[in-house]
Design an enzyme around this catalytic site. Structure first.
Site, mmCIF file in Angstrom:
data_model
loop_
_atom_site.group_PDB
_atom_site.id
_atom_site.type_symbol
_atom_site.label_atom_id
_atom_site.label_comp_id
_atom_site.label_asym_id
_atom_site.label_seq_id
_atom_site.Cartn_x
_atom_site.Cartn_y
_atom_site.Cartn_z
ATOM 1 N N ASP A 125 -3.269 -3.596 -9.087
ATOM 2 C CA ASP A 125 -4.550 -4.396 -8.299
ATOM 3 C C ASP A 125 -4.578 -3.725 -6.900
ATOM 4 O O ASP A 125 -3.635 -3.098 -6.460
ATOM 5 C CB ASP A 125 -3.952 -5.765 -8.086
ATOM 6 C CG ASP A 125 -3.714 -6.418 -9.513
ATOM 7 O OD1 ASP A 125 -4.447 -5.880 -10.535
ATOM 8 O OD2 ASP A 125 -3.101 -7.413 -9.553
ATOM 9 N N GLN A 126 -5.958 -4.034 -6.319
ATOM 10 C CA GLN A 126 -6.002 -3.548 -5.193
ATOM 11 C C GLN A 126 -5.062 -3.799 -4.034
ATOM 12 O O GLN A 126 -4.611 -2.989 -3.286
ATOM 13 C CB GLN A 126 -7.567 -3.944 -4.552
ATOM 14 C CG GLN A 126 -8.048 -3.278 -3.238
ATOM 15 C CD GLN A 126 -9.340 -3.496 -3.050
ATOM 16 O OE1 GLN A 126 -10.248 -3.824 -3.995
ATOM 17 N NE2 GLN A 126 -10.154 -3.186 -2.043
#
Length: 276
Positions: A125-126
């Site tokens: 995930d970012q």
């Protein structure tokens, strides 16, 4: 692709090596058409046998990644001719959604590494910091994809959650699907994809905060965040599945270890290595 034959592949044909690695049949057929395979610099075929210590060369397809260089250096924790383990910074996407983007991890890697091909084997995930495996050629990409699918790559994560007591080791086996009311979220769903997360251990690091060690068998979007939130322990700093108003996700991809498919050497990289 070049590799020195380990003892475990002694007296195998090159075809048998790739079959044991579950290389796709179509790709193996294409490889069989190549006239550039060599053993110790001598022309060879997939049906030729190898001995321990032989140097095998198998030509890679001339595929290139289409990522724009970012002109920013990536943090490479391990690298050989065929793969790398890299550290993704917080707030950086794993790869671009649009080929015009140039500020993702893959853009940094295509600039940093001496290769025209670099592709992720899994994604983070970012807002998740940590370790990620990339392939440096199409053959290794196919091999590592299958290893990940067969759960032959260990991925250990650490998360901080709000809790008054340590969380007992357990396996969370609940499928995850899209949340039809929130396009950016995922949820536990009986019609979703299989998702398995193991809680290996936990410890209190301060009052009300527990550090949890987790291992993934699958890699669904937001898997750890969804599973922990479903247990009642959302990751600290998670605005999607917890009550945080800030994007300060306390989750990292902490350790990766696996047996190199060609050399049979054990590769183990941890975020702790950066502290040495």
């Amino acid at each position: 692709m070049k590799f020195k034959v380990p003892e475990s592949y002694n007296n195998y044909t090159i075809r048998e090596i790739f079959q044991e690695l579950k290389f796709p049949k179509k790709a193996l057929h294409e490889l069989n058409m190549s006239k550039d395979i060599t053993i110790n610099d001598n022309a060879a075929k997939l049906t030729d046998k190898v001995e321990t210590g032989d140097n095998v060369f198998v030509p890679n397809p001339e595929d290139k990644s289409n990522y724009l260089p970012s002109y920013r250096l990536a943090n490479i924790m391990y690298e050989d001719d065929d793969l790398a383990i890299v550290k993704k910074p917080k707030g950086v996407k794993t790869h671009p959604n649009d080929l015009k983007e140039s500020n993702t991890l893959m853009n940094h890697l295509i600039y940093t590494m001496d290769t025209d091909y670099v592709e992720p084997i899994h994604r983070l995930d970012q807002e998740t910091v940590g370790l990620l495996i990339v392939a440096k050629n199409p053959i290794m990409k196919k091999i590592l994809d299958r290893m990940l699918e067969d759960n032959h790559i260990n991925r250990i994560y650490k998360a901080h959650v709000k809790s008054l007591l340590p969380i007992k080791p357990q396996t969370i086996n609940k499928p995850i699907g899209k949340d039809k009311f929130h396009p950016n979220k995922r949820r536990i769903s009986t019609t979703g994809q299989a998702a398995i997360t193991h809680i290996l251990d936990s410890k209190m690091i301060k009052e009300g905060v527990c550090e949890v060690d987790l291992k993934l068998d699958t890699g669904r979007t937001h898997q750890i965040r969804v599973h922990l939130a479903d247990l009642g322990y959302p990751v600290l700093g998670d605005p999607l599945y917890g009550d945080s108003t800030l994007r300060k996700l306390k989750l990292n991809s902490h350790q990766i270890d696996f047996t190199h498919p060609l050399t049979k050497e054990r590769i183990s990289v941890s975020l702790d290595d950066t502290k040495k």
